[in-house]
Scaffold this active site. Structure first.
Site, PDB file in Angstrom:
ATOM      1  N   ASP A   1       0.084  30.119   0.005  1.00 35.14           N
ATOM      2  CA  ASP A   1       0.475  30.716   1.285  1.00 35.14           C
ATOM      3  C   ASP A   1       1.465  31.874   1.106  1.00 35.14           C
ATOM      4  OD1 ASP A   1      -1.136  28.937   2.515  1.00 35.14           O
ATOM      5  OD2 ASP A   1       0.417  27.852   3.591  1.00 35.14           O
TER       6      ASP A   1
ATOM      7  N   ARG B   1       0.173  32.614  14.847  1.00 33.36           N
ATOM      8  CA  ARG B   1      -0.180  31.223  14.534  1.00 33.36           C
ATOM      9  C   ARG B   1       0.944  30.548  13.759  1.00 33.36           C
ATOM     10  NH1 ARG B   1      -6.355  30.467  12.836  1.00 33.36           N
ATOM     11  NH2 ARG B   1      -5.543  28.384  12.952  1.00 33.36           N
TER      12      ARG B   1
ATOM     13  N   LYS C   1       5.254  24.745  10.280  1.00 34.93           N
ATOM     14  CA  LYS C   1       3.952  24.598  10.952  1.00 34.93           C
ATOM     15  C   LYS C   1       3.116  23.517  10.268  1.00 34.93           C
ATOM     16  CE  LYS C   1       0.461  27.494   9.964  1.00 34.93           C
ATOM     17  NZ  LYS C   1      -0.762  26.760   9.595  1.00 34.93           N
ATOM     18  N   ASN C   2       3.050  23.577   8.932  1.00 30.68           N
ATOM     19  CA  ASN C   2       2.147  22.657   8.234  1.00 30.68           C
ATOM     20  C   ASN C   2       2.663  21.218   8.200  1.00 30.68           C
ATOM     21  OD1 ASN C   2       0.439  24.757   7.868  1.00 30.68           O
ATOM     22  ND2 ASN C   2       0.794  24.990   5.653  1.00 30.68           N
TER      23      ASN C   2
ATOM     24  N   CYS D   1      -8.135  29.830   9.580  1.00 27.70           N
ATOM     25  CA  CYS D   1      -8.257  31.144   8.961  1.00 27.70           C
ATOM     26  C   CYS D   1      -9.403  31.143   7.963  1.00 27.70           C
ATOM     27  CB  CYS D   1      -6.956  31.508   8.238  1.00 27.70           C
ATOM     28  SG  CYS D   1      -5.637  32.007   9.346  1.00 27.70           S
TER      29      CYS D   1
ATOM     30  N   ARG E   1     -14.002  26.233   3.127  1.00 27.57           N
ATOM     31  CA  ARG E   1     -12.946  25.215   3.220  1.00 27.57           C
ATOM     32  C   ARG E   1     -13.619  23.913   3.624  1.00 27.57           C
ATOM     33  NH1 ARG E   1      -7.794  27.749   6.263  1.00 27.57           N
ATOM     34  NH2 ARG E   1      -6.672  26.094   5.201  1.00 27.57           N
TER      35      ARG E   1
HETATM   36  C1  UD1 Z   1      -3.109  23.189   3.617  1.00 31.45           C
HETATM   37  C2  UD1 Z   1      -2.250  24.131   4.414  1.00 31.45           C
HETATM   38  C3  UD1 Z   1      -2.519  25.561   3.991  1.00 31.45           C
HETATM   39  C4  UD1 Z   1      -2.321  25.721   2.492  1.00 31.45           C
HETATM   40  C5  UD1 Z   1      -3.158  24.677   1.736  1.00 31.45           C
HETATM   41  C6  UD1 Z   1      -2.895  24.683   0.238  1.00 31.45           C
HETATM   42  C7  UD1 Z   1      -1.974  22.946   6.514  1.00 31.45           C
HETATM   43  C8  UD1 Z   1      -2.228  22.935   7.978  1.00 31.45           C
HETATM   44  N1  UD1 Z   1      -2.541  23.972   5.809  1.00 31.45           N
HETATM   45  O1  UD1 Z   1      -4.465  23.509   3.934  1.00 31.45           O
HETATM   46  O2  UD1 Z   1      -1.607  26.422   4.680  1.00 31.45           O
HETATM   47  O3  UD1 Z   1      -2.733  27.011   2.095  1.00 31.45           O
HETATM   48  O4  UD1 Z   1      -2.862  23.359   2.223  1.00 31.45           O
HETATM   49  O5  UD1 Z   1      -1.543  24.488  -0.014  1.00 31.45           O
HETATM   50  O6  UD1 Z   1      -1.243  22.134   5.987  1.00 31.45           O
HETATM   51  N2  UD1 Z   1     -10.998  21.269  -0.619  1.00 31.45           N
HETATM   52  C9  UD1 Z   1     -12.264  20.782  -0.868  1.00 31.45           C
HETATM   53  N3  UD1 Z   1     -12.723  19.737  -0.123  1.00 31.45           N
HETATM   54  C10 UD1 Z   1     -11.979  19.146   0.868  1.00 31.45           C
HETATM   55  C11 UD1 Z   1     -10.680  19.638   1.101  1.00 31.45           C
HETATM   56  C12 UD1 Z   1     -10.204  20.702   0.353  1.00 31.45           C
HETATM   57  O7  UD1 Z   1     -12.962  21.291  -1.742  1.00 31.45           O
HETATM   58  O8  UD1 Z   1     -12.457  18.193   1.491  1.00 31.45           O
HETATM   59  C13 UD1 Z   1     -10.480  22.416  -1.413  1.00 31.45           C
HETATM   60  C14 UD1 Z   1     -10.220  23.647  -0.541  1.00 31.45           C
HETATM   61  O9  UD1 Z   1     -11.395  24.403  -0.325  1.00 31.45           O
HETATM   62  C15 UD1 Z   1      -9.193  24.389  -1.360  1.00 31.45           C
HETATM   63  C16 UD1 Z   1      -8.391  23.256  -2.017  1.00 31.45           C
HETATM   64  O10 UD1 Z   1      -9.205  22.083  -1.907  1.00 31.45           O
HETATM   65  O11 UD1 Z   1      -9.811  25.143  -2.376  1.00 31.45           O
HETATM   66  C17 UD1 Z   1      -7.055  22.965  -1.360  1.00 31.45           C
HETATM   67  O12 UD1 Z   1      -7.256  22.765   0.036  1.00 31.45           O
HETATM   68  P1  UD1 Z   1      -6.312  21.822   0.902  1.00 31.45           P
HETATM   69  O13 UD1 Z   1      -5.137  21.426   0.084  1.00 31.45           O
HETATM   70  O14 UD1 Z   1      -7.146  20.763   1.513  1.00 31.45           O
HETATM   71  O15 UD1 Z   1      -5.829  22.819   2.042  1.00 31.45           O
HETATM   72  P2  UD1 Z   1      -5.638  22.488   3.568  1.00 31.45           P
HETATM   73  O16 UD1 Z   1      -5.161  21.089   3.745  1.00 31.45           O
HETATM   74  O17 UD1 Z   1      -6.821  22.965   4.332  1.00 31.45           O
END
Ligand code: UD1
Length: 417
Positions: free
Chosen positions: A305, A397, A22-23, A116, A121
């Site tokens: 995850d 999902r 999915k990701n 979710c 986030r």
């Molecule tokens: C992706 C995955 C999700 C997984 C996560 C971490 C997808 C669709 N989802 O989510 O399943 O759990 O990686 O492996 O690929 N953060 C900030 N600012 C930002 C962006 C992120 O502070 O602009 C923080 C987030 O709150 C979190 C951390 O960085 O604490 C990691 O988030 P991130 O790696 O961005 O996760 P996603 O890409 O949303």
């Protein structure tokens, strides 16, 4: 109200084929808007998050058809640069469209994404990085208005190795003049998969999968055919389910390297693991033992995850396990539901202490997020008696044919609409 009903206590055994990730598929589908043409994306699971991404593509002007597990995405027509809030709110990874639309249209209007509820986030890193590439981004009435006539390659350091931000930068940087270097980039395999797809379109990206990614921007792109990598979290889910039920299963069509951190912990739990090319077999002990402690970390560390899945599995175990969540602060939501099944878990902020019980018992529980919902299925399979899992839509999902696959492995599980 729909629910999943499980009559637990049966050891799982048999073989299960793992679907595409999915990701990985979500950002790859977003990337199809970067250049007009007919893109053929294989190994796309039929998940609700994939359907939402297809809806976004159609809203933008693409024509999308499914043939089995292949999505054929025609982005050759006139494409729009606006995504309405109702679609953006449906999933977090909708934010990846920002970089892709900017690359194609030089402007984009999108709202903040949903997904979710795992604690805050934010998207600050995405916005900061795109601004560094030369995009002008303003917020108006809940929408982000982005303009980028002249994106320029630059050095971007990420304070946190965010998966989504790394992907967004890669997409936008393909359309920038000159070289972009991302340092402290996320190293998740899904990033490498996106880079491989972009490179098959004609992009020049090196270093994906390491913490320094170099993108030489400005190459002409053309539509491509690509096969999405296997879903490492879905594989981990079936392995945890087998371990929790004292079963023995083989997961096929996986990349064993992507599962290293998860397999190391399963081995510490007393499971016998055999890795072969593209498949993993697991034989569980009658009751799993505690691995001591687990700490979630960015890849190649233990994936956040998979954390809820292990929380559920270890609820029935011999010993006490300390689980520390370092990525998302609200990722212990399944704990409250597991307590209803006889689990002994106490949560203090980012740490959960799981005192293994000898037995779990079926109960009426509610899924609150994707992996937490899957964790309830794992616990239900290991529990004695009947469990009803409400709000199963969270689970769909990320899992295709979940009940069907588990039935093949010997589980008594059914969807009730
Ligand atoms: C992706 C995955 C999700 C997984 C996560 C971490 C997808 C669709 N989802 O989510 O399943 O759990 O990686 O492996 O690929 N953060 C900030 N600012 C930002 C962006 C992120 O502070 O602009 C923080 C987030 O709150 C979190 C951390 O960085 O604490 C990691 O988030 P991130 O790696 O961005 O996760 P996603 O890409 O949303």
């Amino acid at each position: 109200m729909s629910k999943i009903v499980v009559n637990g206590g049966k050891p799982l055994s048999g073989v299960v084929k793992i679907h595409g990730a999915k990701n990985a598929v979500l950002p790859i589908l977003a990337a199809t808007v970067m250049t007009g043409g007919v893109h053929t994306i294989q190994n796309c699971p039929a998940l609700s998050d994939v359907s939402t991404t297809v809806e976004i593509l159609q809203e933008l002007g693409a024509r999308v058809e499914r043939e089995g597990d292949t999505l054929i995405v025609d982005t050759g027509g006139e494409m729009q640069s606006f995504i309405p809030e109702r679609l953006m709110r449906k999933l977090r990874s909708s934010i990846i469209f920002m970089g892709a639309i900017l690359a194609r249209k030089k402007e984009a209007k999108i709202s903040a994404p949903g997904g979710c509820e795992l604690g805050p986030r934010p998207i600050d890193l995405h916005i900061k990085a795109l601004r560094e590439l030369g995009a002008q981004i303003e917020e108006e009435h809940g929408y982000l208005i982005c303009r980028a006539q002249n994106l320029k390659g630059t050095d971007i350091h990420l304070d946190i190795p965010s998966v989504g931000a790394t992907e967004n930068i890669m997409l936008a940087a393909c359309a920038a003049k000159g070289t972009t270097v991302i340092s402290n980039a996320a190293r998740e395999p899904e990033i490498e998969d996106l880079a491989n797809y972009l490179n098959s379109m004609g992009a020049r990206i090196s270093g994906a999968g390491t913490s320094t990614i170099v993108i030489e921007g400005g190459s002409p792109l053309s539509a491509a055919e690509y096969r999405v990598m296997p879903d490492r979290i879905v594989a981990a889910t079936y392995l945890c389910a087998a371990a929790a039920t004292g079963g023995s299963i083989t997961v096929t069509d996986v990349c064993t390297e992507h599962l290293s951190a998860v397999l190391a912990v399963l081995s510490d739990c007393g499971c016998k693991i055999k890795k072969e090319k593209n498949k993993v077999s697991l034989v569980a002990p009658q009751i799993i033992k505690s691995p001591g402690s687990i700490k979630t970390m960015p890849y190649p560390g233990f994936p956040t995850d998979a954390q809820s899945l292990f929380l559920a599995m270890l609820a029935k175990s011999d010993g006490t396990t300390l689980i520390t969540e370092t990525i998302f602060e609200s990722r212990f939501k399944a704990a409250g539901e597991l307590l209803r099944m006889g689990a002994k878990i106490s949560v203090d902020s980012r740490v959960a202490v799981v005192k293994g019980s000898k037995k779990l018992s079926g109960a009426c529980v509610t899924a609150q997020d994707l992996r937490g919902g899957a964790a309830l299925v794992v616990a239900a399979l290991a529990a004695e008696g009947r469990t009803e899992i409400n709000s199963p839509e969270f689970i769909y999902r990320g899992y295709e044919k979940l009940e069907e696959n588990l039935k093949t492995l010997g589980a008594d599980i059914a969807y009730e609409g």
